[in-house]
Design a protein around this motif. Structure first.
Motif, short mmCIF file in Angstrom:
data_model
loop_
_atom_site.label_atom_id
_atom_site.label_comp_id
_atom_site.label_asym_id
_atom_site.label_seq_id
_atom_site.Cartn_x
_atom_site.Cartn_y
_atom_site.Cartn_z
N ALA A 94 8.92 -47.65 -33.35
CA ALA A 94 9.04 -48.58 -34.47
C ALA A 94 8.60 -49.98 -34.08
O ALA A 94 7.91 -50.65 -34.85
N CYS A 95 8.95 -50.41 -32.87
CA CYS A 95 8.63 -51.78 -32.48
C CYS A 95 7.14 -51.94 -32.21
O CYS A 95 6.65 -53.04 -32.02
N ARG A 96 6.42 -50.83 -32.20
CA ARG A 96 4.96 -50.92 -32.06
C ARG A 96 4.24 -50.40 -33.31
O ARG A 96 3.08 -50.00 -33.26
N GLY A 97 4.96 -50.42 -34.43
CA GLY A 97 4.27 -50.23 -35.71
C GLY A 97 4.32 -48.84 -36.33
O GLY A 97 3.51 -48.52 -37.19
N ALA A 98 5.30 -48.00 -35.93
CA ALA A 98 5.35 -46.63 -36.46
C ALA A 98 5.45 -46.57 -37.98
O ALA A 98 4.88 -45.68 -38.62
N GLN A 99 6.15 -47.57 -38.57
CA GLN A 99 6.32 -47.54 -40.02
C GLN A 99 4.96 -47.63 -40.73
O GLN A 99 4.76 -47.05 -41.79
N ALA A 136 3.84 -45.22 -26.97
CA ALA A 136 4.15 -45.47 -28.38
C ALA A 136 3.13 -46.40 -29.01
O ALA A 136 2.54 -47.21 -28.31
N PRO A 137 2.93 -46.30 -30.34
CA PRO A 137 3.54 -45.32 -31.24
C PRO A 137 2.82 -43.98 -31.16
O PRO A 137 1.69 -43.90 -30.71
N MET A 138 3.52 -42.94 -31.61
CA MET A 138 2.94 -41.60 -31.49
C MET A 138 3.31 -40.75 -32.69
O MET A 138 4.19 -41.08 -33.47
N PRO B 425 9.39 -60.42 -39.77
CA PRO B 425 8.24 -59.67 -40.29
C PRO B 425 8.30 -58.20 -39.88
O PRO B 425 9.00 -57.84 -38.93
N LYS B 426 7.58 -57.36 -40.60
CA LYS B 426 7.48 -55.94 -40.23
C LYS B 426 6.56 -55.80 -39.01
O LYS B 426 5.60 -56.55 -38.86
N GLU B 427 6.86 -54.81 -38.18
CA GLU B 427 6.00 -54.55 -37.03
C GLU B 427 4.71 -53.91 -37.51
O GLU B 427 4.72 -53.06 -38.39
N ARG B 428 3.61 -54.32 -36.91
CA ARG B 428 2.30 -53.79 -37.30
C ARG B 428 1.69 -52.97 -36.16
O ARG B 428 1.96 -53.19 -34.99
N LEU B 429 0.83 -52.03 -36.56
CA LEU B 429 0.05 -51.29 -35.56
C LEU B 429 -0.98 -52.24 -34.97
O LEU B 429 -1.43 -53.18 -35.63
N GLU B 430 -1.36 -51.98 -33.73
CA GLU B 430 -2.45 -52.75 -33.16
C GLU B 430 -3.78 -52.25 -33.72
O GLU B 430 -3.91 -51.07 -34.01
#
Lengths: 164, 440
Positions: A94-99, A136-138, B425-430
């Motif tokens: 989640a902290c690396r953007g899973a949502q 992560a994310p995965m 803020p929401k966490e974003r994908l890289e």
């Protein structure tokens, strides 16, 4: 309707036989989780008829087989889509953007987590930690891990599924 | 991700191509320690060596492995079982998966030695069902070992029968709890058992059983090779040897770091993992998986081991370190863990089944809006009602994780309530992972 085709039936019996051989003869019930896995490996899910078959094979009360199927989250109660995407949404992912993975898949295939797309192509599940936190994310795509997902990788995966 | 650290005991073959094959493991070693255990050592001698090594259970509880083995009665007339817990599910933890993927024969050799020590001829590796790739590796390794005569009716030609089976779980975190795992292995719902009787006396199928974590068992060949004393010396005080720290979150280089017990979390994060990505400030550290109370940046000089961490108000857990950067919402982090515990509660004990649900519900409205000021106190109150009132430690874990999240970040919780929404803020994908971050 039989649960399996004759070929599937013999695969089921062969694989279940190997599992049963691991345990003492009076402990056939120990094979229950593996039996459901074998069913799901063959059919993609574990339908009621298969629960009844497994209970019969292992000599277990039907209720025991049903309660075990529903206790464990891996067993699909409905036939899933051709592409099953399981996205880890626990903290390391989640902290690396899973949502964002979840949102993007929902938007592109017109579904919500837990659903299968109307065309039967994709099933999306949000799942708990799959032990891939350093990458992560995965997500798992039909059981195989896709790790270190970034925007580009996600877009490629979605296109691959769309083109299938 | 990276494989790093100062030691190469458990990870010594991980960089070799095809490290999972018997032909790689064979080089000069070829199950020598197992052969020695089966031919030259008594069970008591092996147990003494492991006791002297201070090898601690690496699945989270840190119970001394040699002591656990010594509890197994040898005169019951029943078979004795070794069960290896590969149901790795503590959020943040992935070390066992890498042991299985990169060096499965080291695990198998450890299993063989442990079997000799407890008088067992049959071991079950209970692996989480989601680990399809690791399971394939394990099955292949067992087939190789059988074909080479290392396992079977006469292991390594010594006359000692040794069978190892891999059994899949069905996707339930609770089955990492040892008695719940036994229920699952018996083909039942994973409901933890009341202890006593302890598994050493009455475990799988009512027979004496030892349950050990993958890393614990995989450490045994090294203990036997270098001797218990030397292994103990690598660690700190009563925690012997190195540990595989699994680091995730916002560090620059997430990965597995083989470091001695007693390393500080500051050294781990800032010296080994390269600090935080993008040179951002560190905000909080979850030191050992979802079940362990959070640490603040100023608390990172505590030594990472089973005995030092309780003094810092936390726990070592599995060594699954999740480092979170400035800008991460701690309410959301706490909520995510609580949703996890609620989902994974087996439902057997009311305080856990209901309490984890209520905690998730209350923290959910603090995060998403609709909470009142008294809700923060309510979190602490509900948590207090769970601790000590359940059969296993799952409810306790949720109830001990949440209060420090509240107390150490109180202003942030109050701001959520005042704003009636999450201020972060929401966490974003890289967009594209930089080569540095995907560095392997």
């Amino acid at each position: 309707m039989a649960v399996f085709t004759p070929e599937e039936q013999s695969r089921f019996e062969e694989e279940l036989g190997l599992v049963l051989a691991r345990f003492p003869e009076d402990q056939k019930g120990a094979a229950l989780l593996e039996a459901f896995h074998i069913v799901q490996d063959i059919l993609g899910w574990v339908p009621d008829k298969a629960v009844e078959l497994v209970a019969r094979e292992l000599g277990l009360p039907l209720v025991r087989a049903y309660e075990v199927r529903s206790f464990y989250t891996m067993f699909h109660l409905e036939k899933p889509g051709g592409h099953v995407l399981e996205v880890c949404t626990n903290v390391s992912c989640a902290c690396r953007g899973a949502q964002e993975i979840v949102d993007r898949v929902c938007e592109r295939f017109g579904l919500a987590p837990g659903e299968t797309s109307a065309d039967g192509r994709v099933t999306l599940k949000t799942v708990e930690c799959l032990g891939s936190c350093g990458t992560a994310p995965m997500l798992a795509h039909n059981g195989e891990y896709v790790e270190e997902v970034d925007e580009a990788a996600l877009e490629n995966l979605i296109k691959e599924i769309e083109g299938d | 991700m990276r494989i790093g650290g100062t030691h190469r005991v458990l990870t010594k073959r991980w960089d070799i191509e095809d490290s999972h094959l018997l032909s790689t493991y064979d080089e000069g070693e070829r199950y020598q320690q197992l052969h020695r255990a089966l031919t030259k050592l008594s069970a008591a001698e092996i147990i003494d060596e492991v006791k002297g090594s201070n090898l601690r259970g690496a699945g989270g509880a840190g119970f001394p492995a040699g002591l656990k083995w010594s509890f197994v009665p040898t005169d019951t007339g029943k078979p004795v079982y070794l069960v290896v817990n590969a149901d790795e599910g503590e959020p943040g933890t992935y070390k066992d998966r890498f042991i299985i993927e990169r060096d499965p024969h080291m695990l198998l050799e450890g299993i063989g030695i442990a079997c000799k020590a407890i008088g067992s001829h049959k071991a079950y590796i209970f692996i989480r069902g989601e680990y399809t790739g690791p399971r394939r590796r394990l099955i292949h390794a067992i087939e190789e070992a059988r074909a080479a005569g290392i396992l079977g009716e006469s292991a390594m030609g010594t006359g000692y029968r040794l069978d190892i089976h891999v059994h899949r779980g069905g996707g339930a975190y609770i089955c990492g709890e040892e008695t719940s795992l036994l229920e699952a292995l018996e083909g039942k719902k994973g409901l933890p058992r009341v202890k006593p009787p302890f598994p050493a006396v009455e475990g799988l199928f009512g027979c004496p059983t030892v349950i050990n974590n993958v890393q614990t068992i995989a450490s045994v060949p090294a203990v036997m090779e270098m001797g218990g004393e030397a292994f103990a010396k690598m660690g700190h005080e009563r925690c012997g040897g190195p540990h595989l720290f699994n680091v995730s979150g916002h560090v620059k280089w997430p990965g597995i770091y083989e470091l001695p017990f007693g390393t500080t979390y500051r050294e781990l994060i800032f010296e080994h993992c390269g600090g935080m990505r993008g040179e951002k400030e560190l905000k909080a550290v979850v030191p050992g998986g979802a079940s362990t109370p959070v640490l603040l940046p100023e608390e990172l000089d505590v030594r990472a081991d089973f005995d030092s961490m309780p003094n810092a108000g936390s726990m070592f857990g599995t060594g699954a370190v999740i480092a979170l950067e400035e800008g991460t919402c701690m309410v959301r982090t706490c909520l995510r863990f609580l949703e996890f515990f609620h989902h994974e509660s087996c439902g057997q004990c009311t305080p856990c089944r209901e309490g984890c649900g209520w905690l998730a519900k209350i923290v959910g409205r603090i995060e998403h809006g609709g909470a009142t000021r008294s809700d923060v106190d309510l979190v602490l109150e509900v948590a207090d009602k769970i601790v000590g009132n359940t059969i296993c430690a799952l409810g306790d874990a949720a109830a001990m994780m949440a209060p420090p999240m509240v107390k150490k970040f109180e202003a942030e919780w109050n701001r959520h309530i005042e704003d009636e929404k999450c201020p972060f803020p929401k966490e974003r994908l890289e967009k594209n992972r930089t080569p540095e971050e995907s560095d392997d």
